[in-house]
Design a protein around this motif. Structure first.
Motif, PDB file in Angstrom:
ATOM      1  N   VAL A   5      16.037  43.541  13.520  1.00  0.00           N
ATOM      2  CA  VAL A   5      14.471  43.000  13.396  1.00  0.00           C
ATOM      3  C   VAL A   5      14.658  43.379  11.831  1.00  0.00           C
ATOM      4  CG1 VAL A   5      12.306  43.232  14.241  1.00  0.00           C
ATOM      5  CG2 VAL A   5      13.964  43.499  15.395  1.00  0.00           C
ATOM      6  N   TYR A   6      13.746  42.573  11.235  1.00  0.00           N
ATOM      7  CA  TYR A   6      13.569  43.040   9.720  1.00  0.00           C
ATOM      8  C   TYR A   6      12.068  42.620   9.164  1.00  0.00           C
ATOM      9  CZ  TYR A   6      18.290  43.900  10.046  1.00  0.00           C
ATOM     10  OH  TYR A   6      19.700  44.388  10.611  1.00  0.00           O
ATOM     11  N   ILE A   7      11.520  43.222   8.269  1.00  0.00           N
ATOM     12  CA  ILE A   7      10.129  43.150   8.095  1.00  0.00           C
ATOM     13  C   ILE A   7      11.372  41.635   6.421  1.00  0.00           C
ATOM     14  CG2 ILE A   7       8.442  43.486   6.288  1.00  0.00           C
ATOM     15  CD1 ILE A   7       8.109  43.610   9.047  1.00  0.00           C
ATOM     16  N   LEU A   8      10.388  40.396   6.854  1.00  0.00           N
ATOM     17  CA  LEU A   8      10.752  39.974   4.954  1.00  0.00           C
ATOM     18  C   LEU A   8      10.059  40.403   3.985  1.00  0.00           C
ATOM     19  CD1 LEU A   8      12.406  37.110   3.753  1.00  0.00           C
ATOM     20  CD2 LEU A   8      10.301  36.284   4.451  1.00  0.00           C
ATOM     21  N   SER A   9      11.024  41.071   2.898  1.00  0.00           N
ATOM     22  CA  SER A   9      10.438  41.939   2.001  1.00  0.00           C
ATOM     23  C   SER A   9      10.918  41.922   0.354  1.00  0.00           C
ATOM     24  CB  SER A   9       9.839  43.109   2.363  1.00  0.00           C
ATOM     25  OG  SER A   9      11.595  43.776   2.638  1.00  0.00           O
ATOM     26  N   HIS A  10      10.683  42.680  -0.073  1.00  0.00           N
ATOM     27  CA  HIS A  10      11.805  42.978  -1.438  1.00  0.00           C
ATOM     28  C   HIS A  10      12.770  43.612  -0.899  1.00  0.00           C
ATOM     29  CE1 HIS A  10       8.644  41.801  -4.157  1.00  0.00           C
ATOM     30  NE2 HIS A  10       7.729  42.267  -3.932  1.00  0.00           N
ATOM     31  N   GLU A  11      13.245  44.616   0.005  1.00  0.00           N
ATOM     32  CA  GLU A  11      14.020  44.813   0.221  1.00  0.00           C
ATOM     33  C   GLU A  11      15.348  44.032   1.381  1.00  0.00           C
ATOM     34  OE1 GLU A  11      15.638  48.821   2.706  1.00  0.00           O
ATOM     35  OE2 GLU A  11      13.372  48.881   2.486  1.00  0.00           O
ATOM     36  N   HIS A  12      13.941  43.654   1.835  1.00  0.00           N
ATOM     37  CA  HIS A  12      15.345  42.682   2.897  1.00  0.00           C
ATOM     38  C   HIS A  12      14.907  40.825   1.884  1.00  0.00           C
ATOM     39  CE1 HIS A  12      17.250  44.983   4.777  1.00  0.00           C
ATOM     40  NE2 HIS A  12      16.263  45.121   5.148  1.00  0.00           N
ATOM     41  N   PRO A  13      15.149  40.161   0.660  1.00  0.00           N
ATOM     42  CA  PRO A  13      14.464  38.733   0.882  1.00  0.00           C
ATOM     43  C   PRO A  13      15.197  37.954   1.088  1.00  0.00           C
ATOM     44  CG  PRO A  13      16.068  40.314  -1.475  1.00  0.00           C
ATOM     45  CD  PRO A  13      15.847  40.917  -0.149  1.00  0.00           C
ATOM     46  N   LEU A  14      14.710  36.746   0.879  1.00  0.00           N
ATOM     47  CA  LEU A  14      14.351  35.581   1.062  1.00  0.00           C
ATOM     48  C   LEU A  14      15.240  35.193  -0.095  1.00  0.00           C
ATOM     49  CD1 LEU A  14      14.731  32.767   2.830  1.00  0.00           C
ATOM     50  CD2 LEU A  14      12.743  32.311   1.422  1.00  0.00           C
ATOM     51  N   ARG A  15      16.784  34.444  -0.157  1.00  0.00           N
ATOM     52  CA  ARG A  15      17.930  34.206  -0.808  1.00  0.00           C
ATOM     53  C   ARG A  15      17.719  32.164  -0.607  1.00  0.00           C
ATOM     54  NH1 ARG A  15      21.671  38.342  -1.844  1.00  0.00           N
ATOM     55  NH2 ARG A  15      22.766  36.450  -2.507  1.00  0.00           N
ATOM     56  N   ILE A  16      18.729  31.799  -1.671  1.00  0.00           N
ATOM     57  CA  ILE A  16      18.511  30.528  -0.727  1.00  0.00           C
ATOM     58  C   ILE A  16      20.047  30.586  -2.092  1.00  0.00           C
ATOM     59  CG2 ILE A  16      18.692  27.797  -2.055  1.00  0.00           C
ATOM     60  CD1 ILE A  16      16.895  29.275  -0.065  1.00  0.00           C
ATOM     61  N   VAL A  17      21.548  30.454  -0.175  1.00  0.00           N
ATOM     62  CA  VAL A  17      22.839  30.496  -0.909  1.00  0.00           C
ATOM     63  C   VAL A  17      22.636  29.595  -0.138  1.00  0.00           C
ATOM     64  CG1 VAL A  17      24.927  31.856   0.025  1.00  0.00           C
ATOM     65  CG2 VAL A  17      21.920  32.835  -0.210  1.00  0.00           C
ATOM     66  N   ASP A  18      24.046  29.048  -1.023  1.00  0.00           N
ATOM     67  CA  ASP A  18      24.799  27.420  -1.087  1.00  0.00           C
ATOM     68  C   ASP A  18      23.557  25.987  -0.552  1.00  0.00           C
ATOM     69  OD1 ASP A  18      27.516  28.006  -1.868  1.00  0.00           O
ATOM     70  OD2 ASP A  18      27.442  29.094   0.704  1.00  0.00           O
ATOM     71  N   SER A  19      22.344  26.350  -1.271  1.00  0.00           N
ATOM     72  CA  SER A  19      21.413  25.255  -0.775  1.00  0.00           C
ATOM     73  C   SER A  19      20.642  25.682   0.159  1.00  0.00           C
ATOM     74  CB  SER A  19      21.880  23.993  -1.136  1.00  0.00           C
ATOM     75  OG  SER A  19      22.405  23.871  -1.904  1.00  0.00           O
ATOM     76  N   LEU A  20      20.858  26.594   1.294  1.00  0.00           N
ATOM     77  CA  LEU A  20      20.409  27.073   2.249  1.00  0.00           C
ATOM     78  C   LEU A  20      19.394  28.328   2.523  1.00  0.00           C
ATOM     79  CD1 LEU A  20      23.117  25.410   4.715  1.00  0.00           C
ATOM     80  CD2 LEU A  20      20.552  24.660   4.312  1.00  0.00           C
ATOM     81  N   PRO A  21      18.265  28.978   2.835  1.00  0.00           N
ATOM     82  CA  PRO A  21      17.791  30.135   2.805  1.00  0.00           C
ATOM     83  C   PRO A  21      18.739  31.208   4.174  1.00  0.00           C
ATOM     84  CG  PRO A  21      16.375  28.117   4.210  1.00  0.00           C
ATOM     85  CD  PRO A  21      17.453  27.070   3.607  1.00  0.00           C
ATOM     86  N   ALA A  22      18.693  32.290   3.318  1.00  0.00           N
ATOM     87  CA  ALA A  22      19.496  33.125   3.734  1.00  0.00           C
ATOM     88  C   ALA A  22      18.207  34.693   3.861  1.00  0.00           C
ATOM     89  CB  ALA A  22      21.082  33.330   3.587  1.00  0.00           C
ATOM     90  N   VAL A  23      18.974  35.227   4.236  1.00  0.00           N
ATOM     91  CA  VAL A  23      18.236  36.904   4.496  1.00  0.00           C
ATOM     92  C   VAL A  23      19.198  37.761   4.285  1.00  0.00           C
ATOM     93  CG1 VAL A  23      16.136  38.201   4.768  1.00  0.00           C
ATOM     94  CG2 VAL A  23      15.674  36.221   5.562  1.00  0.00           C
ATOM     95  N   GLU A  24      18.779  38.381   3.484  1.00  0.00           N
ATOM     96  CA  GLU A  24      19.502  39.850   2.934  1.00  0.00           C
ATOM     97  C   GLU A  24      19.048  41.106   4.199  1.00  0.00           C
ATOM     98  OE1 GLU A  24      20.726  42.795  -0.621  1.00  0.00           O
ATOM     99  OE2 GLU A  24      20.326  40.933  -1.294  1.00  0.00           O
ATOM    100  N   ILE A  25      20.051  41.269   4.913  1.00  0.00           N
ATOM    101  CA  ILE A  25      20.030  42.286   5.350  1.00  0.00           C
ATOM    102  C   ILE A  25      20.463  43.663   5.154  1.00  0.00           C
ATOM    103  CG2 ILE A  25      19.191  40.701   7.694  1.00  0.00           C
ATOM    104  CD1 ILE A  25      21.470  41.204   9.228  1.00  0.00           C
ATOM    105  N   ARG A  26      20.716  44.583   6.769  1.00  0.00           N
ATOM    106  CA  ARG A  26      21.496  45.762   6.112  1.00  0.00           C
ATOM    107  C   ARG A  26      23.223  45.169   5.748  1.00  0.00           C
ATOM    108  NH1 ARG A  26      25.522  45.976  10.052  1.00  0.00           N
ATOM    109  NH2 ARG A  26      25.105  44.702  11.560  1.00  0.00           N
ATOM    110  N   ASP A  27      23.177  46.301   4.843  1.00  0.00           N
ATOM    111  CA  ASP A  27      24.609  46.461   4.352  1.00  0.00           C
ATOM    112  C   ASP A  27      24.450  44.990   2.988  1.00  0.00           C
ATOM    113  OD1 ASP A  27      24.567  49.121   5.747  1.00  0.00           O
ATOM    114  OD2 ASP A  27      25.648  47.698   7.760  1.00  0.00           O
TER     115      ASP A  27
END
Length: 175
Positions: free
Chosen positions: A109-131
């Motif tokens: 479980v994560y909070i969408l935030s500056h620490e765990h941002p939403l990014r567009i990677v290869d034209s698709l959304p992804a969230v940066e999580i741990r590590d």
């Protein structure tokens, strides 16, 4: 009232071994694959036990765009087709309804935030999580977020944005 940093820290105490402290020898490749839809396979067969997938995920490590399972005694390379995790659910916490809380396919479980941002990677959304791992946003979650999306403000790149707390994330272009 709980602080966002405290909430994020408490959520991150989950399913993770201290792999950054281990330096075992490389022992070769193992026939484990994480498919683009988040399924874990061993020798082409799905690993059905969620507890086993969570155990493997707890020792997952990435170096130079390659993925490994690491224990204190050995390091084996695996194949990851896309992102190793999938955001499968989301909700707004009752005590912080302006935040977006995410759940991955292994229950992290994560909070969408500056620490765990939403990014567009290869034209698709992804969230940066741990590590620094990425969790691909499942299509159903993306469509739900698209329904919540707001148009860009005057000072932002054109498109649609998702708001979580004080963070805004570009979700995609205007069609």
């Amino acid at each position: 009232m709980i602080d966002l940093k405290d909430l994020t820290h408490s959520l991150q105490q989950q399913y993770r071994a201290p792999v950054e402290k281990w330096d075992p020898p490389f022992c070769g490749d193992i026939d484990i694959r994480i498919t683009a839809d988040g399924e874990w396979l061993y020798q082409g067969s799905p690993i059905k036990r969620v507890e086993l997938v969570r155990l493997f995920a707890s020792v997952l490590w990435r170096e130079n765009d390659e993925y490994y399972l690491i224990t204190p005694a050995e390091k084996v390379r695996i194949v990851v087709e896309d992102c190793p995790f999938i955001v499968t659910e989301w909700h707004n916490p009752e005590d912080k309804p302006d935040l977006i809380q995410l759940v991955t396919n292994i229950g992290e479980v994560y909070i969408l935030s500056h620490e765990h941002p939403l990014r567009i990677v290869d034209s698709l959304p992804a969230v940066e999580i741990r590590d620094g791992f990425l969790a691909r946003v499942h299509r159903n979650v993306y469509y739900q977020w698209a329904a919540l999306a707001e148009e860009a403000r005057d000072d932002e790149k054109a498109g649609y944005y998702l708001q979580s707390g004080d963070a805004r994330f570009w979700l995609g272009p205007q069609s």
